[in-house]
Design a protein around this motif. Structure first.
Motif, PDB file in Angstrom:
ATOM      1  N   ILE A 157     -42.889  18.617  32.091  1.00  0.00           N
ATOM      2  CA  ILE A 157     -41.467  18.341  31.956  1.00  0.00           C
ATOM      3  C   ILE A 157     -40.993  18.906  30.632  1.00  0.00           C
ATOM      4  O   ILE A 157     -41.778  19.084  29.697  1.00  0.00           O
ATOM      5  CB  ILE A 157     -41.139  16.832  32.042  1.00  0.00           C
ATOM      6  CG1 ILE A 157     -41.823  16.054  30.912  1.00  0.00           C
ATOM      7  CG2 ILE A 157     -41.535  16.285  33.400  1.00  0.00           C
ATOM      8  CD1 ILE A 157     -41.383  14.597  30.843  1.00  0.00           C
ATOM      9  N   ASP A 158     -39.703  19.193  30.545  1.00  0.00           N
ATOM     10  CA  ASP A 158     -39.141  19.761  29.316  1.00  0.00           C
ATOM     11  C   ASP A 158     -37.689  19.303  29.215  1.00  0.00           C
ATOM     12  O   ASP A 158     -36.820  19.799  29.928  1.00  0.00           O
ATOM     13  CB  ASP A 158     -39.227  21.280  29.351  1.00  0.00           C
ATOM     14  CG  ASP A 158     -39.011  21.905  27.972  1.00  0.00           C
ATOM     15  OD1 ASP A 158     -38.627  21.156  27.043  1.00  0.00           O
ATOM     16  OD2 ASP A 158     -39.207  23.118  27.831  1.00  0.00           O
ATOM     17  N   PHE A 159     -37.437  18.315  28.345  1.00  0.00           N
ATOM     18  CA  PHE A 159     -36.105  17.765  28.156  1.00  0.00           C
ATOM     19  C   PHE A 159     -35.633  18.050  26.730  1.00  0.00           C
ATOM     20  O   PHE A 159     -36.413  17.976  25.777  1.00  0.00           O
ATOM     21  CB  PHE A 159     -36.094  16.253  28.378  1.00  0.00           C
ATOM     22  CG  PHE A 159     -36.149  15.837  29.821  1.00  0.00           C
ATOM     23  CD1 PHE A 159     -34.987  15.502  30.507  1.00  0.00           C
ATOM     24  CD2 PHE A 159     -37.362  15.759  30.493  1.00  0.00           C
ATOM     25  CE1 PHE A 159     -35.028  15.110  31.834  1.00  0.00           C
ATOM     26  CE2 PHE A 159     -37.420  15.368  31.814  1.00  0.00           C
ATOM     27  CZ  PHE A 159     -36.251  15.038  32.497  1.00  0.00           C
ATOM     28  N   ASP A 160     -34.351  18.325  26.598  1.00  0.00           N
ATOM     29  CA  ASP A 160     -33.757  18.551  25.284  1.00  0.00           C
ATOM     30  C   ASP A 160     -33.441  17.198  24.644  1.00  0.00           C
ATOM     31  O   ASP A 160     -32.281  16.787  24.532  1.00  0.00           O
ATOM     32  CB  ASP A 160     -32.491  19.394  25.425  1.00  0.00           C
ATOM     33  CG  ASP A 160     -31.879  19.752  24.063  1.00  0.00           C
ATOM     34  OD1 ASP A 160     -32.604  19.644  23.058  1.00  0.00           O
ATOM     35  OD2 ASP A 160     -30.695  20.130  24.037  1.00  0.00           O
ATOM     36  N   HIS A 161     -34.502  16.486  24.290  1.00  0.00           N
ATOM     37  CA  HIS A 161     -34.369  15.179  23.667  1.00  0.00           C
ATOM     38  C   HIS A 161     -35.582  14.970  22.755  1.00  0.00           C
ATOM     39  O   HIS A 161     -36.717  15.247  23.163  1.00  0.00           O
ATOM     40  CB  HIS A 161     -34.301  14.060  24.709  1.00  0.00           C
ATOM     41  CG  HIS A 161     -33.918  12.733  24.130  1.00  0.00           C
ATOM     42  ND1 HIS A 161     -34.814  11.935  23.459  1.00  0.00           N
ATOM     43  CD2 HIS A 161     -32.731  12.072  24.118  1.00  0.00           C
ATOM     44  CE1 HIS A 161     -34.190  10.840  23.057  1.00  0.00           C
ATOM     45  NE2 HIS A 161     -32.939  10.894  23.440  1.00  0.00           N
ATOM     46  N   PRO A 162     -35.375  14.469  21.538  1.00  0.00           N
ATOM     47  CA  PRO A 162     -36.490  14.370  20.593  1.00  0.00           C
ATOM     48  C   PRO A 162     -37.622  13.448  21.036  1.00  0.00           C
ATOM     49  O   PRO A 162     -38.771  13.637  20.621  1.00  0.00           O
ATOM     50  CB  PRO A 162     -35.823  13.844  19.309  1.00  0.00           C
ATOM     51  CG  PRO A 162     -34.539  13.223  19.756  1.00  0.00           C
ATOM     52  CD  PRO A 162     -34.096  14.034  20.927  1.00  0.00           C
ATOM     53  N   MET A 163     -37.338  12.449  21.886  1.00  0.00           N
ATOM     54  CA  MET A 163     -38.379  11.529  22.333  1.00  0.00           C
ATOM     55  C   MET A 163     -39.184  12.068  23.511  1.00  0.00           C
ATOM     56  O   MET A 163     -40.233  11.536  23.842  1.00  0.00           O
ATOM     57  CB  MET A 163     -37.771  10.178  22.715  1.00  0.00           C
ATOM     58  CG  MET A 163     -37.441   9.286  21.533  1.00  0.00           C
ATOM     59  SD  MET A 163     -38.909   8.740  20.651  1.00  0.00           S
ATOM     60  CE  MET A 163     -39.686   7.696  21.877  1.00  0.00           C
ATOM     61  N   ILE A 164     -38.666  13.107  24.157  1.00  0.00           N
ATOM     62  CA  ILE A 164     -39.350  13.631  25.349  1.00  0.00           C
ATOM     63  C   ILE A 164     -39.872  15.032  25.080  1.00  0.00           C
ATOM     64  O   ILE A 164     -41.077  15.270  25.057  1.00  0.00           O
ATOM     65  CB  ILE A 164     -38.419  13.631  26.577  1.00  0.00           C
ATOM     66  CG1 ILE A 164     -37.798  12.252  26.803  1.00  0.00           C
ATOM     67  CG2 ILE A 164     -39.210  14.078  27.816  1.00  0.00           C
ATOM     68  CD1 ILE A 164     -36.815  12.204  27.944  1.00  0.00           C
ATOM     69  N   ALA A 165     -38.952  15.968  24.881  1.00  0.00           N
ATOM     70  CA  ALA A 165     -39.309  17.378  24.668  1.00  0.00           C
ATOM     71  C   ALA A 165     -40.205  17.874  25.815  1.00  0.00           C
ATOM     72  O   ALA A 165     -39.938  17.585  26.979  1.00  0.00           O
ATOM     73  CB  ALA A 165     -39.974  17.557  23.314  1.00  0.00           C
ATOM     74  N   ARG A 166     -41.274  18.571  25.484  1.00  0.00           N
ATOM     75  CA  ARG A 166     -42.180  19.108  26.507  1.00  0.00           C
ATOM     76  C   ARG A 166     -43.424  18.228  26.597  1.00  0.00           C
ATOM     77  O   ARG A 166     -44.100  17.995  25.590  1.00  0.00           O
ATOM     78  CB  ARG A 166     -42.581  20.539  26.172  1.00  0.00           C
ATOM     79  CG  ARG A 166     -43.457  21.216  27.231  1.00  0.00           C
ATOM     80  CD  ARG A 166     -43.783  22.640  26.819  1.00  0.00           C
ATOM     81  NE  ARG A 166     -44.658  23.310  27.764  1.00  0.00           N
ATOM     82  CZ  ARG A 166     -44.253  23.980  28.837  1.00  0.00           C
ATOM     83  NH1 ARG A 166     -42.961  24.079  29.092  1.00  0.00           N
ATOM     84  NH2 ARG A 166     -45.118  24.567  29.651  1.00  0.00           N
ATOM     85  N   CYS A 257     -43.321  21.888  37.757  1.00  0.00           N
ATOM     86  CA  CYS A 257     -42.573  22.049  36.520  1.00  0.00           C
ATOM     87  C   CYS A 257     -41.120  21.657  36.740  1.00  0.00           C
ATOM     88  O   CYS A 257     -40.440  22.228  37.614  1.00  0.00           O
ATOM     89  CB  CYS A 257     -42.652  23.492  36.024  1.00  0.00           C
ATOM     90  SG  CYS A 257     -41.785  23.775  34.454  1.00  0.00           S
ATOM     91  N   CYS A 258     -40.676  20.642  35.987  1.00  0.00           N
ATOM     92  CA  CYS A 258     -39.252  20.279  35.908  1.00  0.00           C
ATOM     93  C   CYS A 258     -38.642  19.953  37.267  1.00  0.00           C
ATOM     94  O   CYS A 258     -37.474  20.251  37.524  1.00  0.00           O
ATOM     95  CB  CYS A 258     -38.452  21.395  35.230  1.00  0.00           C
ATOM     96  SG  CYS A 258     -39.042  21.800  33.565  1.00  0.00           S
ATOM     97  N   SER A 259     -39.412  19.332  38.137  1.00  0.00           N
ATOM     98  CA  SER A 259     -38.927  19.004  39.468  1.00  0.00           C
ATOM     99  C   SER A 259     -38.259  17.631  39.471  1.00  0.00           C
ATOM    100  O   SER A 259     -38.244  16.915  38.475  1.00  0.00           O
ATOM    101  CB  SER A 259     -40.081  19.041  40.477  1.00  0.00           C
ATOM    102  OG  SER A 259     -39.596  18.934  41.796  1.00  0.00           O
ATOM    103  N   GLY A 260     -37.706  17.261  40.610  1.00  0.00           N
ATOM    104  CA  GLY A 260     -37.088  15.963  40.819  1.00  0.00           C
ATOM    105  C   GLY A 260     -37.096  15.645  42.295  1.00  0.00           C
ATOM    106  O   GLY A 260     -37.655  16.399  43.101  1.00  0.00           O
ATOM    107  N   HIS A 261     -36.468  14.540  42.686  1.00  0.00           N
ATOM    108  CA  HIS A 261     -36.533  14.108  44.082  1.00  0.00           C
ATOM    109  C   HIS A 261     -36.029  15.187  45.048  1.00  0.00           C
ATOM    110  O   HIS A 261     -36.654  15.445  46.080  1.00  0.00           O
ATOM    111  CB  HIS A 261     -35.722  12.828  44.282  1.00  0.00           C
ATOM    112  CG  HIS A 261     -36.257  11.652  43.536  1.00  0.00           C
ATOM    113  ND1 HIS A 261     -37.551  11.203  43.685  1.00  0.00           N
ATOM    114  CD2 HIS A 261     -35.680  10.822  42.640  1.00  0.00           C
ATOM    115  CE1 HIS A 261     -37.743  10.149  42.912  1.00  0.00           C
ATOM    116  NE2 HIS A 261     -36.621   9.903  42.271  1.00  0.00           N
ATOM    117  N   ALA A 262     -34.894  15.807  44.734  1.00  0.00           N
ATOM    118  CA  ALA A 262     -34.323  16.803  45.651  1.00  0.00           C
ATOM    119  C   ALA A 262     -35.246  18.002  45.810  1.00  0.00           C
ATOM    120  O   ALA A 262     -35.510  18.456  46.934  1.00  0.00           O
ATOM    121  CB  ALA A 262     -32.950  17.248  45.150  1.00  0.00           C
TER     122      ALA A 262
END
Length: 307
Positions: A157-166, A257-262
């Motif tokens: 996963i890769d989120f633009d958030h300091p607690m998550i990131a990659r 990589c970077c998937s979700g339910h849909a």
């Protein structure tokens, strides 16, 4: 390897993620070759719904199954628990149109299933095994699947958030690893999105009791995280649940990589629609022999680290 069901009925109640109202479910033992069957009771009577990739009618916030005017929402954590604990045949009676969100993870469902006990049945378990590599991609999102004697997920996963990131994690599915490594990982969301959804009458049951919520800087929940990488663990939990709507349990090695339910459901629909090319139906006890046959035909195949 035989099919399984539970030894006795178990039930629970909780809040529905969508409605915010109390909802209930009862999980009952079922006979061989029944599969997972949802029993929906409402003013129109009783309907039976067996999950399939095509029965997924909604993927916003959670995975929703439906047929006609009847639907059941937020099924992915329960489906993941059934798949993770190796249970083939149950009936799930649902009131309120939703599976309760509980604490936002699958831990409560694992506890319920362990309390019910697991009973082996006489007929063999059948599975879908990947017969050749298959990929589904859209921009940065992808799921690559290839033959494998087991169920393995390599998730990024890769989120633009300091607690998550990659974050990335390699996971091999067994009842033990499911219960200890991913079942307790909670769903997560961003405070700005939760506020927007609830102002518009959505996610009325969402709270700090059933989700990890992040503001711009960190986690809002006072207790913090259950795992340092709880976010990617929960994505693996969701992936297992979304793959569990397959008509038979899937065996394969999945790079996600970077998937979700849909996107998960898109992948599974295309894969099963082309099952004659990409899937083989085998008895679970013969999976290793089937894997060897696939390898002889020239396809690269992996084996679990525990093998």
């Amino acid at each position: 390897m035989q099919q399984t069901t539970i030894q006795k009925s178990v039930k629970c109640s909780g809040i529905g993620l969508h409605s915010g109202r109390k909802v209930e479910l009862v999980i009952r033992p079922a006979g061989e070759d029944t599969g997972i069957v949802f029993v929906l009771k409402n003013e129109n009577g009783t309907r039976f719904l067996s999950p399939t990739p095509e029965s997924v009618v909604g993927t916003g916030l959670a995975t929703t199954l439906g047929e006609g005017r009847d639907s059941i929402a937020t099924v992915e954590h329960l489906m993941a628990a059934l798949r993770g604990m190796g249970i083939d045949n149950v009936q799930i009676e649902v009131s309120g149109g939703e599976v309760p969100i509980m604490d936002g993870s699958a831990a409560s469902f694992v506890f319920l299933l362990k309390s019910a006990g697991i009973r082996r049945q006489s007929r063999p378990r059948r599975v879908f095994m990947l017969a050749k590599p298959f990929s589904h991609r859209n921009g940065d999102k992808y799921i690559n699947a290839r033959p494998y004697d087991g169920f393995r997920v390599d998730y990024v996963i890769d989120f633009d958030h300091p607690m998550i990131a990659r974050q990335q994690l390699r996971f091999e599915l067994t009842p033990e690893s499911f219960a200890t490594e991913v079942a307790k990982a909670r769903t997560f969301g961003f405070l700005r999105d939760v506020e927007y959804l609830q102002k518009n009458g959505l996610a009325l049951g969402g709270s700090l009791d059933n989700a990890v919520v992040l503001d711009e800087y960190g986690v809002v929940n006072a207790e913090g995280l259950r795992y340092e990488n709880e976010f990617v663990r929960h994505k693996i939990l969701d992936f297992i649940g979304d793959m569990a709507v397959s008509p038979l349990p899937l065996m394969g090695h999945f790079e996600v990589c970077c998937s979700g339910h849909a996107f998960n459901n898109e992948f599974l629909r295309i894969l099963t629609e082309n099952g004659a090319t990409y899937l083989r139906t085998v008895e679970a006890s013969a999976a290793r022999a089937a894997a060897a046959a696939i390898q002889e035909e020239g396809e690269a195949i992996g084996v679990p680290a525990m093998a």
